[in-house]
Enzyme design. Structure first.
Site, PDB file in Angstrom:
ATOM      1  N   SER A   1      13.008 -21.059  24.635  1.00 38.88           N
ATOM      2  CA  SER A   1      12.493 -20.673  23.319  1.00 38.88           C
ATOM      3  C   SER A   1      11.314 -19.694  23.452  1.00 38.88           C
ATOM      4  O   SER A   1      10.437 -19.854  24.295  1.00 38.88           O
ATOM      5  CB  SER A   1      12.026 -21.908  22.561  1.00 38.88           C
TER       6      SER A   1
ATOM      7  N   SER B   1       9.419 -19.250  20.790  1.00 36.94           N
ATOM      8  CA  SER B   1       8.507 -19.650  19.711  1.00 36.94           C
ATOM      9  C   SER B   1       7.116 -20.051  20.196  1.00 36.94           C
ATOM     10  O   SER B   1       6.121 -19.682  19.557  1.00 36.94           O
ATOM     11  CB  SER B   1       9.129 -20.776  18.877  1.00 36.94           C
TER      12      SER B   1
ATOM     13  N   LYS C   1      19.524 -29.279  13.647  1.00 42.83           N
ATOM     14  CA  LYS C   1      19.190 -28.714  12.328  1.00 42.83           C
ATOM     15  C   LYS C   1      19.824 -29.454  11.151  1.00 42.83           C
ATOM     16  O   LYS C   1      19.264 -29.479  10.061  1.00 42.83           O
ATOM     17  CB  LYS C   1      19.605 -27.241  12.267  1.00 42.83           C
TER      18      LYS C   1
ATOM     19  N   ASP D   1      15.322 -19.613   8.084  1.00 42.33           N
ATOM     20  CA  ASP D   1      16.207 -18.674   8.800  1.00 42.33           C
ATOM     21  C   ASP D   1      16.699 -17.555   7.877  1.00 42.33           C
ATOM     22  O   ASP D   1      16.629 -16.374   8.216  1.00 42.33           O
ATOM     23  CB  ASP D   1      17.421 -19.412   9.376  1.00 42.33           C
TER      24      ASP D   1
ATOM     25  N   ALA E   1      31.088 -17.492  10.159  1.00 47.22           N
ATOM     26  CA  ALA E   1      30.856 -18.502   9.113  1.00 47.22           C
ATOM     27  C   ALA E   1      30.241 -19.761   9.717  1.00 47.22           C
ATOM     28  O   ALA E   1      30.498 -20.865   9.256  1.00 47.22           O
ATOM     29  CB  ALA E   1      32.170 -18.823   8.404  1.00 47.22           C
ATOM     30  N   GLY E   2      29.403 -19.592  10.744  1.00 48.41           N
ATOM     31  CA  GLY E   2      28.717 -20.729  11.368  1.00 48.41           C
ATOM     32  C   GLY E   2      27.380 -20.995  10.688  1.00 48.41           C
ATOM     33  O   GLY E   2      27.152 -20.578   9.546  1.00 48.41           O
TER      34      GLY E   2
ATOM     35  N   ALA F   1      24.280 -19.854  11.259  1.00 41.08           N
ATOM     36  CA  ALA F   1      23.444 -18.688  10.934  1.00 41.08           C
ATOM     37  C   ALA F   1      24.019 -17.945   9.731  1.00 41.08           C
ATOM     38  O   ALA F   1      23.280 -17.491   8.851  1.00 41.08           O
ATOM     39  CB  ALA F   1      23.343 -17.767  12.145  1.00 41.08           C
TER      40      ALA F   1
ATOM     41  N   TYR G   1      20.286 -10.927  19.541  1.00 41.68           N
ATOM     42  CA  TYR G   1      19.121 -10.125  19.975  1.00 41.68           C
ATOM     43  C   TYR G   1      19.055  -9.987  21.488  1.00 41.68           C
ATOM     44  O   TYR G   1      18.106  -9.405  22.015  1.00 41.68           O
ATOM     45  CB  TYR G   1      17.806 -10.692  19.416  1.00 41.68           C
TER      46      TYR G   1
ATOM     47  N   GLY H   1      18.700  -8.416  15.703  1.00 42.49           N
ATOM     48  CA  GLY H   1      18.427  -9.821  15.399  1.00 42.49           C
ATOM     49  C   GLY H   1      17.021 -10.288  15.723  1.00 42.49           C
ATOM     50  O   GLY H   1      16.616 -11.367  15.282  1.00 42.49           O
TER      51      GLY H   1
HETATM   52  P1  NAP Z   1      27.721 -21.311  15.300  1.00 36.34           P
HETATM   53  O1  NAP Z   1      27.349 -22.162  14.147  1.00 36.34           O
HETATM   54  O2  NAP Z   1      28.281 -21.936  16.531  1.00 36.34           O
HETATM   55  O3  NAP Z   1      28.768 -20.196  14.764  1.00 36.34           O
HETATM   56  C1  NAP Z   1      29.357 -19.276  15.659  1.00 36.34           C
HETATM   57  C2  NAP Z   1      30.155 -18.235  14.873  1.00 36.34           C
HETATM   58  O4  NAP Z   1      30.618 -17.254  15.806  1.00 36.34           O
HETATM   59  C3  NAP Z   1      31.386 -18.811  14.187  1.00 36.34           C
HETATM   60  O5  NAP Z   1      31.658 -18.063  13.020  1.00 36.34           O
HETATM   61  C4  NAP Z   1      32.462 -18.567  15.255  1.00 36.34           C
HETATM   62  O6  NAP Z   1      33.782 -18.492  14.739  1.00 36.34           O
HETATM   63  C5  NAP Z   1      32.052 -17.203  15.752  1.00 36.34           C
HETATM   64  N1  NAP Z   1      32.561 -16.908  17.096  1.00 36.34           N
HETATM   65  C6  NAP Z   1      32.159 -17.468  18.257  1.00 36.34           C
HETATM   66  N2  NAP Z   1      32.852 -16.930  19.295  1.00 36.34           N
HETATM   67  C7  NAP Z   1      33.704 -16.014  18.752  1.00 36.34           C
HETATM   68  C8  NAP Z   1      34.675 -15.136  19.297  1.00 36.34           C
HETATM   69  N3  NAP Z   1      34.904 -15.083  20.622  1.00 36.34           N
HETATM   70  N4  NAP Z   1      35.362 -14.341  18.446  1.00 36.34           N
HETATM   71  C9  NAP Z   1      35.132 -14.379  17.114  1.00 36.34           C
HETATM   72  N5  NAP Z   1      34.226 -15.195  16.535  1.00 36.34           N
HETATM   73  C10 NAP Z   1      33.523 -16.010  17.343  1.00 36.34           C
HETATM   74  O7  NAP Z   1      26.467 -20.449  15.809  1.00 36.34           O
HETATM   75  P2  NAP Z   1      25.241 -19.883  14.939  1.00 36.34           P
HETATM   76  O8  NAP Z   1      24.087 -20.806  15.071  1.00 36.34           O
HETATM   77  O9  NAP Z   1      25.757 -19.510  13.603  1.00 36.34           O
HETATM   78  O10 NAP Z   1      24.849 -18.570  15.779  1.00 36.34           O
HETATM   79  C11 NAP Z   1      25.692 -17.428  15.781  1.00 36.34           C
HETATM   80  C12 NAP Z   1      25.013 -16.255  16.469  1.00 36.34           C
HETATM   81  O11 NAP Z   1      23.827 -15.898  15.765  1.00 36.34           O
HETATM   82  C13 NAP Z   1      24.563 -16.549  17.914  1.00 36.34           C
HETATM   83  O12 NAP Z   1      24.788 -15.393  18.680  1.00 36.34           O
HETATM   84  C14 NAP Z   1      23.087 -16.806  17.782  1.00 36.34           C
HETATM   85  O13 NAP Z   1      22.384 -16.448  18.957  1.00 36.34           O
HETATM   86  C15 NAP Z   1      22.725 -15.849  16.653  1.00 36.34           C
HETATM   87  N6  NAP Z   1      21.537 -16.307  15.927  1.00 36.34           N
HETATM   88  C16 NAP Z   1      20.478 -15.465  15.876  1.00 36.34           C
HETATM   89  C17 NAP Z   1      19.341 -15.846  15.198  1.00 36.34           C
HETATM   90  C18 NAP Z   1      18.178 -14.903  15.146  1.00 36.34           C
HETATM   91  O14 NAP Z   1      17.053 -15.345  14.868  1.00 36.34           O
HETATM   92  N7  NAP Z   1      18.386 -13.627  15.347  1.00 36.34           N
HETATM   93  C19 NAP Z   1      19.268 -17.098  14.573  1.00 36.34           C
HETATM   94  C20 NAP Z   1      20.392 -17.938  14.630  1.00 36.34           C
HETATM   95  C21 NAP Z   1      21.527 -17.525  15.330  1.00 36.34           C
HETATM   96  P3  NAP Z   1      34.701 -19.843  14.569  1.00 36.34           P
HETATM   97  O15 NAP Z   1      34.228 -20.489  13.303  1.00 36.34           O
HETATM   98  O16 NAP Z   1      36.066 -19.312  14.498  1.00 36.34           O
HETATM   99  O17 NAP Z   1      34.423 -20.683  15.785  1.00 36.34           O
END
Ligand code: NAP
Length: 284
Positions: free
Chosen positions: A19, A21, A70, A106, A132-133, A135, A227, A248
């Site tokens: 982290s 943070s 979370k 977030d 659609a996760g 974030a 990022y 990001g």
């Molecule tokens: P999450 O809840 O696990 O969601 C992951 C998402 O990515 C889902 O929509 C998943 O699709 C998709 N995905 C994963 N692998 C894939 C692939 N090979 N092809 C197509 N789609 C794929 O994760 P999250 O917490 O939302 O985080 C998602 C991303 O955002 C990460 O890279 C994380 O580092 C980044 N993030 C950045 C910040 C920031 O402060 N900048 C904050 C939070 C997250 P499915 O539903 O089909 O599995």
């Protein structure tokens, strides 16, 4: 500062070693000369309830909450801010008069960073969200509450995009549709803001991009939540296509800046926090 009692804040996650943070927040506290301290705690999921009670017992001012806690942390809180309720997840707890209140910074952190860096007007944006996760849910809720013109959500697993679109449509006035990834060639030309919320393109898979480069056009603002690397393949191709780009790192910084403001009641030194996070990313 001598004689003043330290006001504790921190992070509950599992793991927390990487982290950024603690460095960001402690630099910000120091800059303002306020007696706060931020420490990261690796909390096993079986111990989450005990850790949250610890915040109360030890008189912490609050904590951030990260993966994998979370959603589950909500069970241990006294109340939720409306946006955290809509998102269904908490990333910041504030300890106020003996009560633990859950917030989610977030999505608002994302929106604040986007507006500061790109100067766009949200009410004019047709937003295309990839993913659609967790974030995606946070930023889709915040963008809808901020009054974007319209929103399309696509995801590898289409059912999750449909569920997210339906939930946002139910709770806000924004027009939201879920479409399949195969519809991208039809949707991208009418979009003005494209946001990657998937992990596609994240290190070590830096040669991947969630969108074929030839679909990008210069009326698009392209934003990537990834990022690491700072400039993903998607952002590089977008820059080459003449798009305004947004990385990001700003979301990471501003979700922390908003948490800082909830705990301290003071404006966070966001530029300093950005510099610290940028330095950590580029020096490792
Ligand atoms: P999450 O809840 O696990 O969601 C992951 C998402 O990515 C889902 O929509 C998943 O699709 C998709 N995905 C994963 N692998 C894939 C692939 N090979 N092809 C197509 N789609 C794929 O994760 P999250 O917490 O939302 O985080 C998602 C991303 O955002 C990460 O890279 C994380 O580092 C980044 N993030 C950045 C910040 C920031 O402060 N900048 C904050 C939070 C997250 P499915 O539903 O089909 O599995």
């Amino acid at each position: 500062m001598s004689g003043q009692q330290t006001i504790m804040t921190g992070l509950l996650g599992y793991p927390v070693e990487h982290s950024m943070s603690p460095v960001m927040q402690n630099a910000a506290f120091k800059q303002l000369g306020i007696p706060y301290y931020y420490a990261a705690f690796a909390v096993h999921p079986d111990r989450l309830g005990q850790a949250v009670e610890g915040i109360r017992a030890l008189g912490f001012r609050g904590v951030n909450v990260t993966i994998p806690h979370k959603v589950n942390v909500i069970d241990f809180l006294d109340d939720l801010h409306e946006e955290a309720r809509l998102i269904g997840a908490v990333n910041t707890i504030v300890h106020e008069n003996g009560k633990l209140i859950g917030y989610n910074t977030d999505g608002r952190g994302y929106v604040r960073s986007l507006l500061r860096e790109t100067k766009i007007s949200l009410s004019e944006q047709n937003v295309l969200i990839l993913g659609a996760g967790g974030a995606a849910r946070a930023i889709a809720v915040s963008l809808a509450r901020s009054g974007v013109a319209g929103m399309v959500i696509t995801n590898r697993t289409p059912e999750k995009a449909a569920e997210l679109a339906e939930s946002i449509q139910r709770h806000t006035d924004t027009r939201v549709r879920a479409l399949s990834l195969s519809d991208l060639p039809d949707v991208v030309p009418d979009s003005t803001l494209l946001i990657n919320t998937t992990s596609v393109g994240m290190s070590p898979n830096e040669s991947d991009s969630p969108v074929p480069g030839e679909l990008l056009h210069q009326r698009l603002v392209v934003s990537d939540l990834v990022y690491n690397p700072l400039e993903t393949k998607l952002l590089k191709e977008a820059r080459q296509a003449g798009c305004v780009t947004h990385s990001g790192l700003g979301m990471l910084v501003h979700q922390g800046a908003l948490a800082f403001e909830l705990w301290t009641g003071k404006e966070a030194p966001a530029e300093l926090m950005y510099e610290k996070a940028h330095h950590m990313l580029t020096s490792t």
